[in-house]
Design a protein around this motif. Structure first.
Motif, short mmCIF file in Angstrom:
data_model
loop_
_atom_site.label_atom_id
_atom_site.label_comp_id
_atom_site.label_asym_id
_atom_site.label_seq_id
_atom_site.Cartn_x
_atom_site.Cartn_y
_atom_site.Cartn_z
N PHE A 1 1.08 -1.33 0.03
CA PHE A 1 -0.11 0.08 0.11
C PHE A 1 0.79 1.25 -0.11
O PHE A 1 1.77 1.46 0.72
CB PHE A 1 -0.74 0.01 1.25
N ALA A 2 0.48 2.12 -0.84
CA ALA A 2 1.28 3.26 -0.99
C ALA A 2 0.93 4.32 0.34
O ALA A 2 1.78 5.03 0.49
CB ALA A 2 0.95 4.08 -2.32
N ASP A 3 -0.34 4.27 0.52
CA ASP A 3 -0.79 5.43 1.45
C ASP A 3 -1.22 4.72 3.01
O ASP A 3 -1.85 5.32 3.51
CB ASP A 3 -2.22 6.05 0.95
N ARG A 4 -0.53 3.65 3.22
CA ARG A 4 -0.81 2.96 4.49
C ARG A 4 0.38 2.50 5.04
O ARG A 4 1.26 1.99 4.65
CB ARG A 4 -1.84 1.91 4.56
N ALA A 5 0.50 2.76 6.53
CA ALA A 5 1.82 2.47 7.21
C ALA A 5 1.73 0.94 7.69
O ALA A 5 0.46 0.18 7.89
CB ALA A 5 1.91 3.42 8.37
N TYR A 6 2.82 0.28 7.99
CA TYR A 6 2.87 -0.88 8.32
C TYR A 6 3.39 -1.16 9.81
O TYR A 6 4.18 -0.52 10.19
CB TYR A 6 3.94 -1.73 7.39
N THR A 7 2.98 -2.23 10.55
CA THR A 7 3.73 -2.53 11.88
C THR A 7 4.83 -3.32 11.69
O THR A 7 5.30 -3.89 10.37
CB THR A 7 2.62 -3.33 12.71
N ASP A 8 5.28 -3.58 12.62
CA ASP A 8 6.83 -4.42 12.50
C ASP A 8 6.36 -5.89 12.24
O ASP A 8 7.43 -6.81 11.98
CB ASP A 8 7.67 -4.46 13.85
N GLU A 9 5.19 -6.33 12.46
CA GLU A 9 4.63 -7.70 12.12
C GLU A 9 4.42 -7.73 10.88
O GLU A 9 4.07 -8.96 10.19
CB GLU A 9 3.59 -8.08 13.21
N GLY A 10 4.44 -6.49 10.19
CA GLY A 10 4.08 -6.77 8.60
C GLY A 10 2.54 -6.48 8.13
O GLY A 10 1.83 -6.69 7.27
#
Length: 257
Positions: free
Chosen positions: A170-179
């Motif tokens: 996703f270009a516009d969403r952040a990810y957690t360290d778990e993916g």
């Protein structure tokens, strides 16, 4: 670091209005993306919007897919609803059928399926839900490609079932360290700055890895990039991302090309 791919798909979720209500600027987005995921009437969409969007995508040469979600117009499909695995399988099959019918009506048949919202997030994290969605796709039309969230159960299972897959970031969403995608209730979960989104996408595609909110890198195949059409400034973000990719020497083309 993985070798930079020669090309990547750019997709967007659309046709998500309902009746007189509209969500996002589908006409403008379809001038930018290479594939479109069309809502099937459960979280958004209706026969008129679907037919119009399929026809416009055909005119623009944009590949189309079904975008099934939970039956949740009120919550736009972003709330978890406790259906059984069997119920999920059937509600997804139902929506794929609707998309096949309306896309055939428009003369532009669907080529893929991407689960929406809360259902899509569950396919990444919940093996039982992922299997339900995959079974629905295989039962209705096993030639359809599963457009799946990277690093999730659905891709692994689909590959084991002999289904074709394309891995999406996703270009516009952040990810957690778990993916996983950062919950939309948390500050910073949605990226609104077009330049930031484009620079981040280029880094991820070149590295063959997602970037987490803490700066961690997690390797994954990247076949497609999603820009949500309902995000504020979505058209600007999509255009900036595409221009950035092409300027970086990365061709933007449908993942089935």
């Amino acid at each position: 670091m993985n070798t930079r791919p020669l090309s990547v798909d750019l997709n967007s979720d659309m046709a998500e209005g309902f009746g007189a209500y509209r969500m996002g600027d589908d006409d403008a987005i379809l001038k930018i993306v290479t594939s479109a995921n069309i809502a099937c009437g459960f979280h958004g969409g209706d026969p008129e919007i679907m037919a119009t969007t399929f026809a416009l995508a055909k005119e623009r040469g944009v590949a189309v897919g079904a975008h099934p979600g939970f039956p949740d117009l009120w919550g736009f499909g972003r709330r978890n609803i406790p259906f059984t695995a069997g119920e999920i399988e059937r509600l997804v099959a139902y929506q794929i059928g609707a998309a096949q019918a309306m896309s055939a009506y428009a003369g532009h048949p669907i080529t893929h399926v991407k689960a929406h919202g809360a259902l899509g997030n569950l396919t990444q994290q919940d093996a039982e839900v992922a299997m339900a969605v995959n079974r629905a796709i295989k039962a209705v039309d096993s030639s359809l490609t599963c457009l799946v969230i990277a690093l999730g159960h659905q891709q692994r299972q689909a590959n084991e079932m002999g289904l074709k897959t394309a891995s999406e970031i996703f270009a516009d969403r952040a990810y957690t360290d778990e993916g996983y995608l950062v919950d939309r209730k948390i500050a910073g979960s949605v990226i609104h700055d077009p330049a930031e989104a484009a620079a981040r996408v280029i880094r991820m595609v070149r590295a063959g890895a997602i970037e987490t909110i803490t700066g961690k890198s997690i390797a994954t195949p990247i076949d497609s990039i999603c820009v949500h059409s309902d995000t504020p400034a979505a058209v600007t973000i999509a255009g900036t991302v595409r221009q950035g990719l092409e300027s970086a020497g990365i061709a933007v083309t449908n993942f089935l090309s």
